[in-house]
Motif scaffolding. Sequence first.
Motif: not given
Length: 337
Positions: A90-97, A115-116, A153-160
């Motif tokens: 799970h990758l949470d983009v701009g996930g804050g807290t 990953t947040v 921006v470059a994001l790592p791959e994730a299922d979600l």
Amino acid sequence: MNATAPTTAETLRSALGGLLDGLPQKQATAAVERLITHYRGTIPTDAPVLRDRSDVAAYAAYRMPATFEAVRSALDGLAQAAPQWAPGSHLDVGGGTGAAAWAADALWEGPRTTTVLDWAEPALALGKELAGRSSSPALRAAEWRRAVLGAGVALPEADLVTVSYVLGELTEEARRAVVAEAARAGQAVVLIEPGTPEGYLRIRAAREQLIAAGLKVAAPCPHDGTCPIEVGRDWCHFSARVSRSSLHRQVKGGSLPYEDEKFAYVAATRFPTAPVPSRITRRPQIRKGLVLLDLCGPEESGLGRATVTKRHGDLYKAARDAEWGEQWPPAGPDRDL
């Protein structure tokens, strides 16, 4: 599906309860009011809004429960469309807290890397602290990483991949870049925005972008076609009930122990799902002997209204219990209206 969702929510509320210890009430209230004013604005920012621990603690205590419930509702839409699927990452983009990380933990069991990403160091630090108070291995082991969101921006791959309450903070160019990267990086992408006309328009544009990138809509829409809503006349949004803290009541006033968080969302995937046949788009109207349901249906039928009466038998009982955001007709045999 995770049967411990209430426990996750209670653990989060408990963790948030200790955030304001030592922070004067007036300071907490002033911080929340300032941040609310910013987030309700229409001007994107190019700097973190949460400046220090006081800002983060006050705003997390005030807003994180609502974000958690909205994201959990959106993720539940995905989970219902793909009941056999669970994200291993799970990758949470701009996930804050980390509200979305907690929401995913409330829905899916099993091992999961989390990953947040956020550009505000104080938010990441507090999010890690909160996650450390959880009993969840996925939350306790989550990685909290600083990243600037925008073009390039470059994001790592994730299922979600989740992006919640972030798009409105970005310029149009940065917004499109983040959605494009989320579409590239994720097997499933869930985007959530405030349930305002402006939030809906951001989700609508992002939905079109996800479809153009090759993803299929899993929820809330019953199809991948053009949204049937006429822009300017209505907007698509849903509601999640949130328990109100003492800080909620002090800042907003009122005495109700809950409030309803309005949100708009889209979930899209690169794997097969089973979208609902129709979605209830407003609170059902219960009248004497009948129930009126506003629906978004298949692409060829679009928006419509179903009138369910006592002569429909079990469907009438189901309609009286139906809630805004649910599928219609309900799953099960002999459910055709």
